[in-house]
Scaffold this motif. Structure first.
Motif, mmCIF file in Angstrom:
data_model
loop_
_atom_site.group_PDB
_atom_site.id
_atom_site.type_symbol
_atom_site.label_atom_id
_atom_site.label_comp_id
_atom_site.label_asym_id
_atom_site.label_seq_id
_atom_site.Cartn_x
_atom_site.Cartn_y
_atom_site.Cartn_z
ATOM 1 N N ASP A 60 48.496 80.300 20.690
ATOM 2 C CA ASP A 60 49.204 80.456 19.419
ATOM 3 C C ASP A 60 49.095 79.178 18.593
ATOM 4 O OD1 ASP A 60 51.025 78.621 20.466
ATOM 5 O OD2 ASP A 60 52.628 80.081 20.738
ATOM 6 N N ALA A 61 49.824 79.118 17.477
ATOM 7 C CA ALA A 61 49.691 77.999 16.545
ATOM 8 C C ALA A 61 50.076 76.670 17.172
ATOM 9 C CB ALA A 61 50.539 78.256 15.298
ATOM 10 N N GLU A 62 50.963 76.708 18.179
ATOM 11 C CA GLU A 62 51.380 75.486 18.869
ATOM 12 C C GLU A 62 50.519 75.185 20.089
ATOM 13 O OE1 GLU A 62 53.813 77.805 17.842
ATOM 14 O OE2 GLU A 62 53.982 76.549 16.059
ATOM 15 N N GLY A 63 49.486 75.990 20.307
ATOM 16 C CA GLY A 63 48.609 75.769 21.460
ATOM 17 C C GLY A 63 49.117 76.361 22.751
ATOM 18 N N ARG A 64 50.173 77.174 22.688
ATOM 19 C CA ARG A 64 50.724 77.773 23.905
ATOM 20 C C ARG A 64 49.866 78.960 24.335
ATOM 21 N NH1 ARG A 64 56.736 78.524 21.682
ATOM 22 N NH2 ARG A 64 55.421 79.444 20.060
ATOM 23 N N THR A 65 49.624 79.068 25.622
ATOM 24 C CA THR A 65 48.805 80.142 26.162
ATOM 25 C C THR A 65 49.665 81.092 26.988
ATOM 26 O OG1 THR A 65 48.201 78.763 28.054
ATOM 27 C CG2 THR A 65 46.708 78.749 26.155
ATOM 28 N N VAL A 66 49.035 82.153 27.486
ATOM 29 C CA VAL A 66 49.752 83.232 28.162
ATOM 30 C C VAL A 66 49.760 82.992 29.671
ATOM 31 C CG1 VAL A 66 49.742 85.711 28.663
ATOM 32 C CG2 VAL A 66 49.270 84.894 26.337
ATOM 33 N N ALA A 67 50.948 83.048 30.256
ATOM 34 C CA ALA A 67 51.084 82.911 31.707
ATOM 35 C C ALA A 67 50.805 84.225 32.413
ATOM 36 C CB ALA A 67 52.488 82.421 32.062
ATOM 37 N N GLY A 111 63.499 83.823 26.650
ATOM 38 C CA GLY A 111 62.473 83.780 25.622
ATOM 39 C C GLY A 111 61.056 83.770 26.162
ATOM 40 N N GLY A 112 60.122 83.715 25.231
ATOM 41 C CA GLY A 112 58.713 83.620 25.574
ATOM 42 C C GLY A 112 58.021 84.943 25.765
ATOM 43 N N VAL A 113 58.741 86.071 25.561
ATOM 44 C CA VAL A 113 58.145 87.390 25.751
ATOM 45 C C VAL A 113 57.645 87.925 24.416
ATOM 46 C CG1 VAL A 113 58.548 89.769 26.503
ATOM 47 C CG2 VAL A 113 59.648 87.878 27.716
ATOM 48 N N GLU A 114 56.421 88.411 24.418
ATOM 49 C CA GLU A 114 55.831 89.026 23.228
ATOM 50 C C GLU A 114 55.400 90.438 23.582
ATOM 51 O OE1 GLU A 114 52.621 86.481 21.980
ATOM 52 O OE2 GLU A 114 53.796 84.681 22.431
ATOM 53 N N ARG A 115 55.541 91.365 22.626
ATOM 54 C CA ARG A 115 55.172 92.757 22.857
ATOM 55 C C ARG A 115 53.965 93.133 22.000
ATOM 56 N NH1 ARG A 115 59.927 93.070 25.121
ATOM 57 N NH2 ARG A 115 60.919 92.023 23.378
ATOM 58 N N ARG A 134 56.603 82.465 35.257
ATOM 59 C CA ARG A 134 57.059 81.136 34.821
ATOM 60 C C ARG A 134 56.445 80.042 35.702
ATOM 61 N NH1 ARG A 134 58.490 82.415 30.272
ATOM 62 N NH2 ARG A 134 60.647 82.748 29.619
ATOM 63 N N ARG A 135 56.371 80.297 36.999
ATOM 64 C CA ARG A 135 55.794 79.300 37.888
ATOM 65 C C ARG A 135 54.294 79.152 37.644
ATOM 66 N NH1 ARG A 135 56.936 75.493 38.949
ATOM 67 N NH2 ARG A 135 55.753 75.304 40.890
ATOM 68 N N HIS A 136 53.617 80.231 37.312
ATOM 69 C CA HIS A 136 52.201 80.126 36.967
ATOM 70 C C HIS A 136 52.047 79.237 35.734
ATOM 71 C CE1 HIS A 136 48.019 81.072 36.694
ATOM 72 N NE2 HIS A 136 48.129 81.719 35.545
ATOM 73 N N GLY A 137 52.932 79.406 34.780
ATOM 74 C CA GLY A 137 52.927 78.510 33.622
ATOM 75 C C GLY A 137 53.230 77.084 34.007
ATOM 76 N N GLY A 138 54.126 76.922 34.992
ATOM 77 C CA GLY A 138 54.489 75.580 35.428
ATOM 78 C C GLY A 138 53.361 74.843 36.110
ATOM 79 N N THR A 144 53.326 79.191 28.550
ATOM 80 C CA THR A 144 54.721 79.638 28.587
ATOM 81 C C THR A 144 54.923 81.073 28.128
ATOM 82 O OG1 THR A 144 55.048 78.773 26.351
ATOM 83 C CG2 THR A 144 55.584 77.303 28.191
ATOM 84 N N ARG A 145 53.894 81.714 27.620
ATOM 85 C CA ARG A 145 54.073 83.033 27.008
ATOM 86 C C ARG A 145 53.857 84.151 28.041
ATOM 87 N NH1 ARG A 145 49.456 82.751 23.193
ATOM 88 N NH2 ARG A 145 50.120 84.821 22.472
ATOM 89 N N VAL A 146 54.625 85.230 27.890
ATOM 90 C CA VAL A 146 54.483 86.418 28.737
ATOM 91 C C VAL A 146 54.310 87.619 27.816
ATOM 92 C CG1 VAL A 146 55.595 87.926 30.430
ATOM 93 C CG2 VAL A 146 55.862 85.438 30.605
ATOM 94 N N ILE A 147 53.282 88.422 28.078
ATOM 95 C CA ILE A 147 52.983 89.589 27.263
ATOM 96 C C ILE A 147 53.499 90.847 27.961
ATOM 97 C CG2 ILE A 147 51.164 90.972 26.182
ATOM 98 C CD1 ILE A 147 51.450 88.159 25.018
ATOM 99 N N ALA A 148 54.241 91.686 27.226
ATOM 100 C CA ALA A 148 54.663 93.006 27.687
ATOM 101 C C ALA A 148 54.205 94.031 26.651
ATOM 102 C CB ALA A 148 56.181 93.045 27.872
#
Length: 432
Positions: A190-197, A170-174, A124-128, A136-140
């Motif tokens: 993603d569609a809103e321009g959010r990238t992966v932290a 929230g923010g976790v994708e598998r 989260r801080r890396h996203g910050g 804001t996204r985190v991949i698992a």
């Protein structure tokens, strides 16, 4: 009072006093030495599970007992307003053993779940740090297990664990593990321009039955995350501290398929304390270490002198007794022996960490739940502690001190255990 009555009384007391999260205990254990434990009725068992990869030095190891006793007589706990030599020394040990560069740092917690909570906050801080506010996204990965606290649970794959407690953070994708194309697709905005932290994964998935990745997958994750500006965080809670035959699985060619794969951060727990609760988040490099700032995270007990002294004793013993070599040698012998047993269809072996798949008809008559749970029960009756991670899969994670004689004895006993697992419960003891 008979032994049976005493055992029944203790189980009754347990059922009335403890929250029923784990089901009735299989046995009441009272002592242990080396790889063996003894229950309250005096029966001895060879422990091939080590408290689920925790008791890295086995039970009552003299060096660990001495370290804990000595430290308890000197200083057991201080608040995080202070530090102590065991805490600083342990952090230095972990940075040295991992080969972390200057500027790296360690945060101590009390468990694997807590270490992964800290890793989630790091993401989260890396996203910050992204000025757009869109990282804001985190991949698992599917099949992952990262713990049961709310943040760690959000990263965990199993729906049955997560569903009762939703909504989770929230923010976790598998995504499917082992699939670099799926990872590349997920790393795109993603569609809103959010990238992966961050991408958070286990080098080997233990909960699902000790499953590793195709050769080159971890290196591919490292390259892809670096290109995307995302952190690569490894959950080494079960795989770390010598379990695979290397200090950390990311250093192990059998896990990586080649050279070491250095993450941006990794988490530890389980075997680190040898049975004393401790966890850790290691941040690799000064930039990652700077993400969590004063006041943004904390712990009361994490890294206290008692736990840190225990962990230092574990690390020193592994080094001085050449246990990494023992893990590689005995693990290979155990894996080879199990592969030769009828009804064993596959063995996945990383050091002293094994997933053993059984044929569907390994137990006759076939139990409704699959053969593995029946085999676990029969093994216990025969004096062996193992566990099942699925209907057909056994997991072995014995102490790192296991010797080849005990490994051979288990391989020799397994056919009898399989036979006993298909018999009525009342006959199992006699058959073993």
């Amino acid at each position: 009072m008979t032994a049976d009555a005493a055992h029944g009384t203790l189980l009754d007391r347990y059922s009335h006093a403890l929250t029923g999260l784990f089901g009735p205990p299989q046995r009441a254990l009272v002592s242990g030495s080396g790889v063996r434990v003894v229950d309250e009725d005096g029966r001895e068992y060879v422990d091939l599970l080590a408290g689920i990869a925790v008791n890295s030095l086995g039970h009552a190891h003299p060096r660990l007992v001495a370290a804990v006793s000595e430290q308890a007589g000197r200083l057991m706990h201080v608040s995080n307003l202070f530090t102590s030599e065991p805490q600083v020394g342990l952090a230095e040990d972990l940075l040295r053993l991992s080969g972390a560069p200057a500027g790296s740092s360690v945060f101590f917690a009390n468990s694997g779940s807590e270490a992964n909570e800290a890793a989630f906050k790091l993401a989260r801080r890396h996203g910050g740090e992204d000025p757009s506010g869109l990282r804001t996204r985190v991949i698992a990965l599917e099949g992952a297990f990262h713990g049961r606290t709310m943040g760690a649970l959000a990263l965990t794959s199993k729906e049955a664990y997560r569903a009762p407690f939703e909504p989770l953070p929230g923010g976790v994708e598998r995504i499917p593990g082992g699939d670099l194309d799926a990872l590349q697709a997920a790393l795109a905005p993603d569609a809103e321009g959010r990238t992966v932290a961050a991408v958070l994964l286990e080098p080997v998935q233990g909960e699902g039955g000790v499953h590793g990745w195709p050769a080159g997958y971890l290196a591919g994750v490292r390259a892809a995350t670096r290109e995307a500006g995302a952190l690569m965080i490894l959950d080494e809670v079960q795989s770390g501290i010598g379990r695979t035959g290397s200090w950390f699985a990311f250093q192990d060619p059998a896990v990586t398929g080649g050279d070491p794969v250095v993450p941006d951060a990794f988490t530890l727990a389980k075997g680190l304390g040898g049975g004393v609760p401790i966890g850790a988040l290691v941040s690799v490099g000064s930039e990652v270490s700077a993400l969590l700032r004063p006041g943004q995270h904390g712990t009361t007990f994490g890294g206290n002198p008692l736990a840190a002294a225990a962990a230092r004793a574990v690390l020193a013993t592994i080094e001085e007794e050449a246990l990494l070599e023992n893990v590689r040698r005995v693990g290979a012998a155990l894996g080879d022996g199990l592969r030769a047993v009828d009804s064993v269809t596959e063995v996945r072996q990383y050091g002293l960490w094994l997933g053993v798949d059984l044929a569907a008809d390994a137990v006759r008559p076939l139990p409704d739940a699959g053969p593995a749970p029946a085999v676990v029960r029969a093994a216990l009756e025969g004096g062996w502690i193992v566990n099942a991670t699925g209907p057909r899969t056994l997991r072995l994670a014995p102490p790192l001190i296991l010797d080849e004689a005990d490994a051979r004895d288990f391989v020799a006993a397994l056919p009898t255990i399989l036979s006993a697992a298909g018999q009525p419960t009342e006959n199992r003891g006699a058959s073993l």
